[in-house]
Structure formats: C-alpha cells, structure tokens
Design a protein around this motif. Structure first.
Motif, PDB file in Angstrom:
ATOM      1  N   VAL A   1      44.462  33.687  39.553  1.00  0.00           N
ATOM      2  CA  VAL A   1      43.641  32.526  39.220  1.00  0.00           C
ATOM      3  C   VAL A   1      43.075  31.884  40.484  1.00  0.00           C
ATOM      4  O   VAL A   1      43.820  31.572  41.419  1.00  0.00           O
ATOM      5  N   ASP A   2      41.761  31.695  40.486  1.00  0.00           N
ATOM      6  CA  ASP A   2      41.089  30.989  41.579  1.00  0.00           C
ATOM      7  C   ASP A   2      40.928  29.525  41.162  1.00  0.00           C
ATOM      8  O   ASP A   2      40.200  29.218  40.224  1.00  0.00           O
ATOM      9  N   GLU A   3      41.617  28.635  41.874  1.00  0.00           N
ATOM     10  CA  GLU A   3      41.609  27.202  41.544  1.00  0.00           C
ATOM     11  C   GLU A   3      40.748  26.400  42.523  1.00  0.00           C
ATOM     12  O   GLU A   3      40.950  25.192  42.693  1.00  0.00           O
ATOM     13  N   ALA A   4      39.769  27.055  43.147  1.00  0.00           N
ATOM     14  CA  ALA A   4      38.988  26.420  44.208  1.00  0.00           C
ATOM     15  C   ALA A   4      38.416  25.068  43.798  1.00  0.00           C
ATOM     16  O   ALA A   4      38.501  24.087  44.559  1.00  0.00           O
ATOM     17  N   HIS A   5      37.820  24.986  42.614  1.00  0.00           N
ATOM     18  CA  HIS A   5      37.145  23.756  42.198  1.00  0.00           C
ATOM     19  C   HIS A   5      38.025  22.842  41.357  1.00  0.00           C
ATOM     20  O   HIS A   5      37.658  21.692  41.103  1.00  0.00           O
ATOM     21  N   ALA A   6      39.177  23.334  40.917  1.00  0.00           N
ATOM     22  CA  ALA A   6      40.078  22.511  40.094  1.00  0.00           C
ATOM     23  C   ALA A   6      41.062  21.723  40.948  1.00  0.00           C
ATOM     24  O   ALA A   6      41.452  20.599  40.585  1.00  0.00           O
TER      25      ALA A   6
ATOM     26  N   ILE B   1      40.652  46.429  37.838  1.00  0.00           N
ATOM     27  CA  ILE B   1      40.461  44.987  38.000  1.00  0.00           C
ATOM     28  C   ILE B   1      39.510  44.530  36.901  1.00  0.00           C
ATOM     29  O   ILE B   1      38.388  45.030  36.791  1.00  0.00           O
ATOM     30  N   ILE B   2      39.948  43.593  36.091  1.00  0.00           N
ATOM     31  CA  ILE B   2      39.128  43.069  34.995  1.00  0.00           C
ATOM     32  C   ILE B   2      38.749  41.637  35.334  1.00  0.00           C
ATOM     33  O   ILE B   2      39.628  40.769  35.473  1.00  0.00           O
ATOM     34  N   VAL B   3      37.468  41.395  35.501  1.00  0.00           N
ATOM     35  CA  VAL B   3      37.004  40.086  35.975  1.00  0.00           C
ATOM     36  C   VAL B   3      36.183  39.385  34.893  1.00  0.00           C
ATOM     37  O   VAL B   3      35.466  40.020  34.127  1.00  0.00           O
ATOM     38  N   ASP B   4      36.326  38.071  34.837  1.00  0.00           N
ATOM     39  CA  ASP B   4      35.399  37.281  34.028  1.00  0.00           C
ATOM     40  C   ASP B   4      34.000  37.501  34.593  1.00  0.00           C
ATOM     41  O   ASP B   4      33.809  37.551  35.809  1.00  0.00           O
TER      42      ASP B   4
ATOM     43  N   ASN C   1      44.689  52.173  30.901  1.00  0.00           N
ATOM     44  CA  ASN C   1      45.985  52.750  31.245  1.00  0.00           C
ATOM     45  C   ASN C   1      46.316  52.354  32.683  1.00  0.00           C
ATOM     46  O   ASN C   1      45.433  52.155  33.501  1.00  0.00           O
ATOM     47  N   GLY C   2      47.566  52.258  32.992  1.00  0.00           N
ATOM     48  CA  GLY C   2      47.952  51.927  34.365  1.00  0.00           C
ATOM     49  C   GLY C   2      47.920  50.427  34.624  1.00  0.00           C
ATOM     50  O   GLY C   2      47.808  49.613  33.701  1.00  0.00           O
ATOM     51  N   ASN C   3      48.003  50.072  35.891  1.00  0.00           N
ATOM     52  CA  ASN C   3      48.064  48.665  36.290  1.00  0.00           C
ATOM     53  C   ASN C   3      46.716  47.984  36.111  1.00  0.00           C
ATOM     54  O   ASN C   3      45.684  48.508  36.534  1.00  0.00           O
ATOM     55  N   CYS C   4      46.730  46.787  35.513  1.00  0.00           N
ATOM     56  CA  CYS C   4      45.503  46.000  35.334  1.00  0.00           C
ATOM     57  C   CYS C   4      45.680  44.620  35.964  1.00  0.00           C
ATOM     58  O   CYS C   4      46.680  43.935  35.719  1.00  0.00           O
ATOM     59  N   TYR C   5      44.709  44.248  36.781  1.00  0.00           N
ATOM     60  CA  TYR C   5      44.653  42.913  37.351  1.00  0.00           C
ATOM     61  C   TYR C   5      43.516  42.158  36.671  1.00  0.00           C
ATOM     62  O   TYR C   5      42.375  42.621  36.674  1.00  0.00           O
ATOM     63  N   VAL C   6      43.822  41.005  36.085  1.00  0.00           N
ATOM     64  CA  VAL C   6      42.803  40.172  35.447  1.00  0.00           C
ATOM     65  C   VAL C   6      42.588  38.948  36.320  1.00  0.00           C
ATOM     66  O   VAL C   6      43.555  38.323  36.778  1.00  0.00           O
ATOM     67  N   THR C   7      41.323  38.601  36.569  1.00  0.00           N
ATOM     68  CA  THR C   7      41.064  37.457  37.434  1.00  0.00           C
ATOM     69  C   THR C   7      40.049  36.508  36.830  1.00  0.00           C
ATOM     70  O   THR C   7      39.051  36.929  36.252  1.00  0.00           O
TER      71      THR C   7
ATOM     72  N   ALA D   1      49.202  35.509  41.427  1.00  0.00           N
ATOM     73  CA  ALA D   1      48.768  34.776  42.618  1.00  0.00           C
ATOM     74  C   ALA D   1      47.746  33.717  42.219  1.00  0.00           C
ATOM     75  O   ALA D   1      46.973  33.904  41.274  1.00  0.00           O
ATOM     76  N   THR D   2      47.772  32.618  42.931  1.00  0.00           N
ATOM     77  CA  THR D   2      46.806  31.540  42.741  1.00  0.00           C
ATOM     78  C   THR D   2      46.131  31.266  44.076  1.00  0.00           C
ATOM     79  O   THR D   2      46.798  31.199  45.118  1.00  0.00           O
ATOM     80  N   VAL D   3      44.811  31.114  44.046  1.00  0.00           N
ATOM     81  CA  VAL D   3      44.064  30.793  45.264  1.00  0.00           C
ATOM     82  C   VAL D   3      43.665  29.318  45.232  1.00  0.00           C
ATOM     83  O   VAL D   3      43.043  28.858  44.272  1.00  0.00           O
ATOM     84  N   ILE D   4      44.053  28.595  46.269  1.00  0.00           N
ATOM     85  CA  ILE D   4      43.694  27.184  46.432  1.00  0.00           C
ATOM     86  C   ILE D   4      42.797  27.076  47.661  1.00  0.00           C
ATOM     87  O   ILE D   4      43.135  27.619  48.716  1.00  0.00           O
ATOM     88  N   THR D   5      41.659  26.403  47.531  1.00  0.00           N
ATOM     89  CA  THR D   5      40.803  26.231  48.710  1.00  0.00           C
ATOM     90  C   THR D   5      40.726  24.754  49.092  1.00  0.00           C
ATOM     91  O   THR D   5      40.877  23.870  48.250  1.00  0.00           O
ATOM     92  N   TYR D   6      40.467  24.514  50.367  1.00  0.00           N
ATOM     93  CA  TYR D   6      40.551  23.161  50.910  1.00  0.00           C
ATOM     94  C   TYR D   6      39.205  22.585  51.371  1.00  0.00           C
ATOM     95  O   TYR D   6      39.142  21.468  51.875  1.00  0.00           O
TER      96      TYR D   6
END
Length: 366
Positions: A191-196, A115-118, A155-161, A216-221
């Motif tokens: 992508v986390d779109e909570a504030h956008a 998992i590669i995170v900002d 190497n292998g599967n990478c998830y970037v968030t 996947a995209t995360v939307i918060t309410y």
C-alpha cells in the motif's frame, strides 16, 4: 538523434502538453501537496533552525551509501522511531517515494511472479515493474470484482499494489475489502500511503490496524509532513532483503542527516498539532458545499474537476491564475486521454473566503 528528440517535443508543443520548468508563482496555494501547511509553518521552522544551530554537522553530506559510510546514528534512530510510531517491526528510509517504490517493486517480485496493479497506480510503480521482469497486470480502478477475476487466474506469487488515497482522482481505495480478496488467493498487498499520511492520521493501514496483513506500506514525507523522503514499513526480513538486493538502496548516496532530523522533528510536531488536520477537513467541507462535480472522496484534500477539453481546461486555469489562485491542470498522458482535469489541493491554511472565491471563478468558466 537530436532531430528525433525535437520532433517528439514539437508534437507535445502542438497539443499543448509540453512540460516546462517555471519559477514558483506567487498566489493563493491550491496546487501544492502541503496539505497541513507544515512546509510553511514558522513555529516548526524555528524548532528546526535551533536544532541545526546546535548540530551544524547535519548539513554536511553523508559521504557515501548507507552500506559504506552513510549509515549515521540519526538515520538509524529515525527509522526505529518511525517503525514504533506506525506499529511495524521495521522501517527503511529512502530519499524519495519514487526511490522507495523502485526498490520495492524491482526487488521483491522475480521473473516468475506477478504484480497486479490498480490501473491508476503511481508512475513510479510502473517504472519499477519494468526493472523487476515480473509479469504485470492491471485491474480496474478500485474494482474488487475485477481484482478477484485477475487474481483467480494466476499461478505462483502475486503482489497486489494500491494507493490508499489516489493522487489524481482524490478517491480512497476500499482497502479492507481488497485485503480480504488478496488473502483469499494467498497474495501479498503493498500500500502506497503517500497522500493519506498526515491527512488521515498515520494512513489507512494504521487506521484499520492492518499492519500484520500488509506486506509493506510506503509513507512519504514531501506532502502532509512538509519535509522530504520516504519510508518502507515492513517486517525485519523484508527490510534485510531490501538492504541486500535493492539496487535503488544499495547504490544511492545517503541523504544528509538534516533530512532524517527534519522527518523525526516533524512527526513530533504533527502529533502535538492535531488541529491542522481538523481545520483541513473543515476546509474540504466548505469546498464540497459549493456544489462542483468531482469524482473525489468527500473528505479528500485532492479534489479533481474533470474538464476533457484542453482549451477550456487551460482557460479555466489561466483565469484562476489571473485572479491569484494557483491550481494545476493535468493533461494526458499523466491521466488517460479524455479525463484531463483541474487538480485542486486544499490545505489547512486556506480561508473560507479563498475557497468560495475559487469555486465562484470555476463556475463562471465551466
């Protein structure tokens, strides 16, 4: 054991960073995430009240997890509605954005993945990574070149968030450039779109039509929509996988139906009141025209003023509070030491006079 706890608390108290719960203060709101004012909107409240009166059963508990007795018609209909609105094959609702991120990152990556995170990603992602047993790496904030350097070594599967709009700095991710790099190395972007969401239409994934390129995209309410809860937008197979393997989903009692009803109703209300986001952008422009130095994007409702001096930061916030302006001071470890800041949230309901007076006080004490 209690002595150890107390020592840690005392240390926080000495540095002035002890967190305590306080009643909501009275004053001009420059600190909440209610960017479009929907949480205080009387018209929307009346619509919701009428629906509740017509369907009082929505106030009752759901009676169980969604895999047992908590999978109501309301939540099924709301998920279908959300997926259609965002042009995704599927949506899966959660009680909060924190739980949604826990589900995603504790479930999809395995101990053989990366998992590669900002480096400025939300804490919920870091907590979820601990549950996943995957390798976690960071890349420099919004730095495309650094992301590529990290990706090319894996190497292998990478998830970037990433977050599309960052909650502490108020700056925007270069999402189109990031997706190009992620695809180049056959990774998957979340992508986390909570504030956008709500501030920039349905978010930047929707704006740039990246639905079929983002895993996947995360939307918060609980922010611009003025409600509560979150949705993961994804392919049907990802939704089914989460339902089968995501502990935060499987072992959580479903929310009351009033939460799902509120989300769907608020979407419909937002679609017919686009003037709220227009007014918000006008207020952001007024603030930016006052000449305060900030790392935040020029069209962001979150405007951060870095004040790396705890005493000065507290003094500025207190003076604002004494004048009836509610802001939020952010100390380390929420942000990196030396980058403490006053976090100002602008809203569609703030007046020009309030914004100018706020900035005037800040200038006097910084």
């Amino acid at each position: 054991m209690l002595h150890n706890f107390q020592e840690a608390l005392d240390k926080r108290k000495e540095t002035g960073t002890l967190r305590i719960l306080k009643p909501r203060s009275e004053g001009t709101d420059f600190y909440s995430n209610d960017y479009l004012g929907l949480a205080r909107n009387k018209e929307l409240q009346q619509i919701l009240l009428e629906k509740i009166i017509a369907n009082p059963q929505v106030l009752s508990g759901s009676t169980g997890s969604r895999l047992i007795s908590g999978n109501s018609c309301e939540v099924i209909e709301t998920e279908s509605f959300i997926a259609q609105e965002h042009q995704y094959p599927a949506a899966l609702l959660f009680s909060s954005g924190y739980n949604a991120n826990l589900a995603l990152f504790s479930t999809l990556p395995t101990r053989h993945d990366t998992i590669i995170v900002d480096e400025k990603i939300h804490r919920s992602v870091h907590d979820a990574c601990k549950m996943s047993h995957a390798k976690k790496l960071k890349f420099k904030h919004n730095d495309i070149e650094d992301l590529e350097q990290v990706l090319k070594k894996q190497n292998g599967n990478c998830y970037v968030t990433i977050e599309s709009l960052y909650s502490m700095d108020g700056d925007v991710a270069p999402i189109q450039e990031i997706i190009e790099i992620v695809e180049k190395y056959k990774g998957s972007l979340i992508v986390d779109e909570a504030h956008a969401f709500g501030v920039f239409g349905y978010g930047f994934v929707d704006k740039h039509q990246l639905q079929n390129r983002v895993l996947a995209t995360v939307i918060t309410y609980g922010k611009a929509l003025g409600a509560h809860g979150a949705a993961i937008l994804c392919e049907d197979v990802v939704r089914s996988y989460l339902i089968n393997f995501a502990s935060p989903f499987i072992y959580t009692t479903s929310a009351q139906n009033v939460q799902w009803m509120t989300i769907k109703t608020s979407y419909e209300f937002l679609k017919s009141h686009e003037n709220f986001s227009t007014q918000l952008q006008e207020n952001i422009t007024i603030f930016r025209n006052q000449g305060l130095k900030t790392p935040s994007a020029e069209n962001s409702p979150i405007q951060a003023l870095v004040i790396p001096d705890n005493q000065k930061l507290k003094a500025v916030q207190q003076n604002l509070s004494d004048n009836g302006f509610l802001t939020y001071a952010v100390f380390s470890p929420t942000v990196k030491e030396g980058t403490e800041r006053l976090r100002i949230c602008l809203h569609s309901f703030n007046t020009e006079e309030e914004i100018i007076q706020l900035t005037k006080i800040i200038k006097e004490f910084t």
